[in-house]
Scaffold this active site. Structure first.
Site, PDB file in Angstrom:
ATOM      1  N   GLU A  55      22.272 -20.411  27.255  1.00 34.86           N
ATOM      2  CA  GLU A  55      21.112 -21.295  27.110  1.00 34.86           C
ATOM      3  C   GLU A  55      21.516 -22.763  27.083  1.00 34.86           C
ATOM      4  O   GLU A  55      20.858 -23.602  27.707  1.00 34.86           O
ATOM      5  CB  GLU A  55      20.337 -20.979  25.814  1.00 34.86           C
ATOM      6  CG  GLU A  55      19.769 -19.585  25.739  1.00 34.86           C
ATOM      7  CD  GLU A  55      20.676 -18.613  25.011  1.00 34.86           C
ATOM      8  OE1 GLU A  55      20.148 -17.765  24.275  1.00 34.86           O
ATOM      9  OE2 GLU A  55      21.913 -18.681  25.171  1.00 34.86           O
ATOM     10  N   CYS A  83      20.095 -17.252  19.722  1.00 31.61           N
ATOM     11  CA  CYS A  83      20.669 -17.395  18.382  1.00 31.61           C
ATOM     12  C   CYS A  83      20.091 -18.670  17.744  1.00 31.61           C
ATOM     13  O   CYS A  83      19.370 -19.424  18.401  1.00 31.61           O
ATOM     14  CB  CYS A  83      22.188 -17.475  18.486  1.00 31.61           C
ATOM     15  SG  CYS A  83      22.790 -19.042  19.165  1.00 31.61           S
ATOM     16  N   CYS A  86      20.917 -21.916  19.806  1.00 34.68           N
ATOM     17  CA  CYS A  86      20.166 -22.021  21.060  1.00 34.68           C
ATOM     18  C   CYS A  86      18.681 -22.238  20.794  1.00 34.68           C
ATOM     19  O   CYS A  86      18.026 -22.995  21.520  1.00 34.68           O
ATOM     20  CB  CYS A  86      20.410 -20.789  21.915  1.00 34.68           C
ATOM     21  SG  CYS A  86      22.140 -20.703  22.475  1.00 34.68           S
TER      22      CYS A  86
END
Length: 149
Positions: A55, A83, A86
């Site tokens: 990302e 996560c 990101c």
């Protein structure tokens, strides 16, 4: 193009990451006209960089492509639920739509562990989960199974 088509592009990047020995996660950022303006895949091992997630790479490329840090009107397609790092980058880039494939029960920040997009950060993307989920999950499962053998 539809969500499946963009997720197939993210899956191709994820396969590329897996072939390079990285956790197979791929991502594309699409502008409001439907053009892919950012591509990324995991490169943590390759770059010895904890922040080298798919990302982050795709967001950086999309920002350079538009010449702006704001990615308003864009959509981010990623094979694995983002996560916390990101999710923070998505919030900061003002990306309005996130589409992901497989859930991430260990660090997923779009609802699996926590939903950072539900918090009051001033920007709350719409999230669509489960696009090509079986394909995304199988790629990850096979990668980790092969590592344990």
């Amino acid at each position: 193009m539809d969500q499946e088509t963009y997720m197939l592009q993210a899956l191709a990047l994820a396969r590329e990451a897996g072939e390079a020995g990285e956790v197979p996660v791929g991502c594309v950022v699409v502008d409001r006209e439907g053009r892919v303006i950012g591509r990324g895949r995991n490169r943590r091992q390759e770059d010895s960089d904890a922040t080298a997630h798919a990302e982050i790479e795709a967001i950086r490329q999309a920002c350079r492509s538009l010449g702006d840090w704001r990615l308003e009107g864009c959509s981010l397609y990623v094979t694995l639920e983002p996560c916390p790092m990101c999710a923070g980058a998505i919030i900061n880039a003002r990306i309005p739509t996130v589409i992901y494939g497989a859930r991430e029960p260990v660090s997923g920040s779009c609802g699996s562990v926590i939903d950072l997009f539900f918090e009051r950060f001033g920007h709350q993307p719409r999230v669509y989960a489960g696009v090509r989920e079986a394909d995304c999950a199988a790629l990850l499962r096979d990668f980790f199974r092969d590592r344990r053998i």
